[in-house]
Design an enzyme around this catalytic site. Sequence first.
Site, PDB file in Angstrom:
ATOM      1  N   ARG A 234       0.857  -1.184   0.000  1.00  0.00           N
ATOM      2  CA  ARG A 234       0.000   0.000   0.000  1.00  0.00           C
ATOM      3  C   ARG A 234       0.895   1.237   0.000  1.00  0.00           C
ATOM      4  NH1 ARG A 234      -3.439  -2.778  -1.545  1.00  0.00           N
ATOM      5  NH2 ARG A 234      -5.423  -3.302  -0.571  1.00  0.00           N
ATOM      6  N   GLU A 263      -2.570   7.916  -4.376  1.00  0.00           N
ATOM      7  CA  GLU A 263      -2.980   7.470  -5.711  1.00  0.00           C
ATOM      8  C   GLU A 263      -4.443   7.835  -5.985  1.00  0.00           C
ATOM      9  OE1 GLU A 263      -1.903   3.333  -5.008  1.00  0.00           O
ATOM     10  OE2 GLU A 263      -4.009   2.791  -4.912  1.00  0.00           O
ATOM     11  N   HIS A 281      -1.429   0.479  -9.623  1.00  0.00           N
ATOM     12  CA  HIS A 281      -2.090  -0.407  -8.634  1.00  0.00           C
ATOM     13  C   HIS A 281      -2.847  -1.546  -9.333  1.00  0.00           C
ATOM     14  CE1 HIS A 281      -4.085  -0.672  -4.406  1.00  0.00           C
ATOM     15  NE2 HIS A 281      -3.808  -1.859  -4.923  1.00  0.00           N
TER      16      HIS A 281
HETATM   17  C1  8YV Z   1      -6.133  -4.697  -6.400  1.00  0.00           C
HETATM   18  C2  8YV Z   1      -5.438  -5.119  -3.945  1.00  0.00           C
HETATM   19  O1  8YV Z   1      -5.294  -4.728  -7.520  1.00  0.00           O
HETATM   20  O2  8YV Z   1      -6.470  -7.097  -3.257  1.00  0.00           O
HETATM   21  C3  8YV Z   1      -6.017  -6.012  -2.920  1.00  0.00           C
HETATM   22  O3  8YV Z   1      -6.037  -5.627  -1.742  1.00  0.00           O
HETATM   23  O4  8YV Z   1      -4.907  -4.105  -3.648  1.00  0.00           O
HETATM   24  C4  8YV Z   1      -5.443  -5.542  -5.376  1.00  0.00           C
HETATM   25  O5  8YV Z   1      -5.997  -6.788  -5.556  1.00  0.00           O
HETATM   26  C5  8YV Z   1      -6.505  -3.330  -6.009  1.00  0.00           C
HETATM   27  O6  8YV Z   1      -7.468  -3.320  -5.025  1.00  0.00           O
HETATM   28  C6  8YV Z   1      -6.918  -2.511  -7.197  1.00  0.00           C
HETATM   29  O7  8YV Z   1      -7.501  -1.352  -6.802  1.00  0.00           O
END
Ligand code: 8YV
Length: 317
Positions: A234, A263, A281
């Site tokens: 993150r 972001e 992301h």
């Molecule tokens: C996604 C993620 O790509 O699962 C998660 O927590 O961060 C990822 O799978 C993301 O949420 C895309 O916005």
Amino acid sequence: MPDIDYQIVQLASMGAAMDAALAKRFRVLYLDGHDDVAGALREAPRATVAVTSVRKGLKREMIDALPGLRAVCSWGVGYETLDLAYARQRGIVASNTPEVLDDCVADLAWALLLTAARRTHVGDRYVKTGQWRSIGAFPLSTRVWGRRLGIVGMGRIGRAIAERGRGFGMDIRYHNRRPRTDTSHTFEPSLKALAEWSDFLVLACPGGAQTHHLIDAPILRALGPAGILVNIARGSVVDEAALVQALERGELGGAGLDVLEHEPAVPEPLRSMDQVALMPHVGSATHETRADMSRLVVDNAIAFLETGRLLTPIEDA
Ligand code: 8YV
């Protein structure tokens, strides 16, 4: 009393096919894209399941608006946008989508590591813009094979990253809240010592308050002028202002980032530095993995409504 006795409120789409499968089996109040979600929730006082995602989250006010709520089925492995502490107080259980995305996220961590080290993003531009012909030899880059890989957060994704590291002949150590019994890699209790030791430091820990700015200026300095930071966790884990400063001053060698602190806003210096490789992301964003994630959310909702149990309950919730 509303006309329909809804069983599910759906705050996030799981894709047309999965949405249809859910609607065929249950009475679903579909609210993705609705402009007054809070108001619409009054239509579902007896809904027992909320389907959401890590992007949409589930705030305390929404939980309060759903007196019948018993379970939250969320898309994504992260869950920092769900008010789980409050849900737990109310006796509500929650699921996420672990495992199905581990390998794709680990693949992307490696893509960023290799890109930042070998500068493939710069080389691509070099060839396509004719610099190969006009300037000639491309500058030397950084060796990956056989180097030192530090992993912050040795959960499932961290282990999938480590597995790939073995294929690159790397020496691997990790930092975690506590040592893990399910990995043979060396545990390093001090994050700073891990950063000092590492050539590449890959972040694979959860987001949220506990890891906020875990990677700050002293850790970046410890990683050093030849070190490369990779973040597929993150954006909040890294103090982005400190990261920009470390890169600008040459105190850090480079970075590969799939996630950013604010972001989709990206600080201008990160956009213009060749030693930085960026992705928007997309760790889990392959057709196959995204389909698996949506299916798992729907399977969790079905399991809860039919058996009272979730398939993949969030472990520390
Ligand atoms: C996604 C993620 O790509 O699962 C998660 O927590 O961060 C990822 O799978 C993301 O949420 C895309 O916005």
